[in-house]
Design a protein around this motif. Structure first.
Motif, PDB file in Angstrom:
ATOM      1  N   LEU A 114      24.636  36.220  36.725  1.00  0.00           N
ATOM      2  CA  LEU A 114      25.250  35.823  37.983  1.00  0.00           C
ATOM      3  C   LEU A 114      26.674  36.347  37.994  1.00  0.00           C
ATOM      4  O   LEU A 114      27.456  36.071  37.083  1.00  0.00           O
ATOM      5  CB  LEU A 114      25.249  34.296  38.116  1.00  0.00           C
ATOM      6  CG  LEU A 114      25.909  33.711  39.360  1.00  0.00           C
ATOM      7  CD1 LEU A 114      25.120  34.102  40.617  1.00  0.00           C
ATOM      8  CD2 LEU A 114      26.010  32.205  39.242  1.00  0.00           C
ATOM      9  N   THR A 115      27.017  37.130  39.023  1.00  0.00           N
ATOM     10  CA  THR A 115      28.357  37.686  39.155  1.00  0.00           C
ATOM     11  C   THR A 115      28.992  37.126  40.416  1.00  0.00           C
ATOM     12  O   THR A 115      28.455  37.284  41.505  1.00  0.00           O
ATOM     13  CB  THR A 115      28.314  39.224  39.230  1.00  0.00           C
ATOM     14  OG1 THR A 115      27.639  39.726  38.071  1.00  0.00           O
ATOM     15  CG2 THR A 115      29.713  39.804  39.291  1.00  0.00           C
ATOM     16  N   LEU A 116      30.126  36.468  40.241  1.00  0.00           N
ATOM     17  CA  LEU A 116      30.866  35.910  41.365  1.00  0.00           C
ATOM     18  C   LEU A 116      32.173  36.672  41.528  1.00  0.00           C
ATOM     19  O   LEU A 116      32.908  36.858  40.560  1.00  0.00           O
ATOM     20  CB  LEU A 116      31.184  34.430  41.139  1.00  0.00           C
ATOM     21  CG  LEU A 116      30.020  33.490  40.890  1.00  0.00           C
ATOM     22  CD1 LEU A 116      30.540  32.088  40.597  1.00  0.00           C
ATOM     23  CD2 LEU A 116      29.090  33.463  42.070  1.00  0.00           C
ATOM     24  N   GLN A 117      32.431  37.140  42.730  1.00  0.00           N
ATOM     25  CA  GLN A 117      33.731  37.708  43.088  1.00  0.00           C
ATOM     26  C   GLN A 117      34.418  36.660  43.948  1.00  0.00           C
ATOM     27  O   GLN A 117      34.001  36.394  45.067  1.00  0.00           O
ATOM     28  CB  GLN A 117      33.570  39.023  43.861  1.00  0.00           C
ATOM     29  CG  GLN A 117      33.015  40.155  43.035  1.00  0.00           C
ATOM     30  CD  GLN A 117      33.954  40.549  41.901  1.00  0.00           C
ATOM     31  OE1 GLN A 117      35.169  40.511  42.014  1.00  0.00           O
ATOM     32  NE2 GLN A 117      33.354  40.917  40.779  1.00  0.00           N
ATOM     33  N   LEU A 118      35.456  36.042  43.414  1.00  0.00           N
ATOM     34  CA  LEU A 118      36.106  34.906  44.056  1.00  0.00           C
ATOM     35  C   LEU A 118      37.475  35.329  44.565  1.00  0.00           C
ATOM     36  O   LEU A 118      38.394  35.577  43.777  1.00  0.00           O
ATOM     37  CB  LEU A 118      36.245  33.755  43.057  1.00  0.00           C
ATOM     38  CG  LEU A 118      34.931  33.318  42.396  1.00  0.00           C
ATOM     39  CD1 LEU A 118      35.204  32.440  41.200  1.00  0.00           C
ATOM     40  CD2 LEU A 118      34.054  32.619  43.408  1.00  0.00           C
ATOM     41  N   GLY A 119      37.588  35.440  45.893  1.00  0.00           N
ATOM     42  CA  GLY A 119      38.851  35.846  46.497  1.00  0.00           C
ATOM     43  C   GLY A 119      39.924  34.792  46.311  1.00  0.00           C
ATOM     44  O   GLY A 119      39.668  33.601  46.424  1.00  0.00           O
ATOM     45  N   LYS A 120      41.142  35.250  46.042  1.00  0.00           N
ATOM     46  CA  LYS A 120      42.270  34.336  45.875  1.00  0.00           C
ATOM     47  C   LYS A 120      42.868  34.010  47.236  1.00  0.00           C
ATOM     48  O   LYS A 120      43.009  34.877  48.086  1.00  0.00           O
ATOM     49  CB  LYS A 120      43.357  34.974  45.017  1.00  0.00           C
ATOM     50  CG  LYS A 120      42.966  35.234  43.595  1.00  0.00           C
ATOM     51  CD  LYS A 120      44.107  35.890  42.854  1.00  0.00           C
ATOM     52  CE  LYS A 120      43.733  36.214  41.427  1.00  0.00           C
ATOM     53  NZ  LYS A 120      44.839  36.877  40.719  1.00  0.00           N
ATOM     54  N   LYS A 121      43.204  32.758  47.420  1.00  0.00           N
ATOM     55  CA  LYS A 121      43.905  32.340  48.629  1.00  0.00           C
ATOM     56  C   LYS A 121      45.389  32.331  48.275  1.00  0.00           C
ATOM     57  O   LYS A 121      45.881  31.410  47.633  1.00  0.00           O
ATOM     58  CB  LYS A 121      43.442  30.958  49.075  1.00  0.00           C
ATOM     59  CG  LYS A 121      43.879  30.588  50.470  1.00  0.00           C
ATOM     60  CD  LYS A 121      43.376  29.221  50.866  1.00  0.00           C
ATOM     61  CE  LYS A 121      41.930  29.310  51.323  1.00  0.00           C
ATOM     62  NZ  LYS A 121      41.452  28.026  51.875  1.00  0.00           N
ATOM     63  N   ILE A 122      46.085  33.410  48.677  1.00  0.00           N
ATOM     64  CA  ILE A 122      47.496  33.555  48.348  1.00  0.00           C
ATOM     65  C   ILE A 122      48.297  32.604  49.245  1.00  0.00           C
ATOM     66  O   ILE A 122      48.199  32.675  50.471  1.00  0.00           O
ATOM     67  CB  ILE A 122      47.970  35.009  48.556  1.00  0.00           C
ATOM     68  CG1 ILE A 122      47.068  35.985  47.798  1.00  0.00           C
ATOM     69  CG2 ILE A 122      49.423  35.166  48.150  1.00  0.00           C
ATOM     70  CD1 ILE A 122      47.066  35.815  46.301  1.00  0.00           C
ATOM     71  N   PRO A 123      49.082  31.719  48.647  1.00  0.00           N
ATOM     72  CA  PRO A 123      49.834  30.767  49.462  1.00  0.00           C
ATOM     73  C   PRO A 123      50.912  31.482  50.274  1.00  0.00           C
ATOM     74  O   PRO A 123      51.637  32.324  49.752  1.00  0.00           O
ATOM     75  CB  PRO A 123      50.442  29.804  48.452  1.00  0.00           C
ATOM     76  CG  PRO A 123      50.357  30.473  47.143  1.00  0.00           C
ATOM     77  CD  PRO A 123      49.287  31.497  47.223  1.00  0.00           C
TER      78      PRO A 123
END
Length: 133
Positions: A114-123
């Motif tokens: 399982l490969t997850l690409q998790l986008g960062k929520k830049i504050p």
């Protein structure tokens, strides 16, 4: 010369009983996160990489299909768990330094990985400049 330990009342070393007994939220959290020690299995192997715009997480889940997996994102926590009808049980969670942008994230399952690409929520900075008179 003889030394003796000072005797102090036992109550000075004990926490109040209300703090020991009334902590159900902590008990639920530990049960959900760690599971019971009797039924605990080794955690599935996983690799996490921190890129500029996203986190990459790879986890071995052999024998499971995409329909048998649940992936949940809540703020900075990502949870992966198998459903009740799955051939094997998987339950893991990760906490990241930044919140995860679910809209910019994706999941892929190939050959038991399982490969997850998790986008960062830049504050975003909410600083308002103030002029000096």
């Amino acid at each position: 010369m003889f030394y003796s330990l000072a005797n102090r009342p036992a109550r000075s070393y004990q926490r109040p009983a209300s703090q020991l007994v009334n902590n159900l939220a902590l008990d639920r959290f530990l049960d959900d996160t760690l599971g019971s020690l009797a039924g605990a299995r080794s955690a599935p192997s996983a690799a996490v990489e921190d890129n500029e715009q996203a986190y990459s997480l790879q986890m071995d889940v052999p024998g499971l299909t995409r329909e048998q997996l649940d992936i949940g994102i809540e703020g900075d926590v990502v949870r992966v768990a198998s459903k009740a009808d799955a051939a094997r049980s998987v339950k893991a969670a990760w906490r990241f330094p930044l919140e995860i942008d679910a809209a910019a994230s994706s999941a892929k399952l190939e050959n038991g990985v399982l490969t997850l690409q998790l986008g960062k929520k830049i504050p975003a900075s909410k600083v308002i400049p103030l002029t000096i008179n």
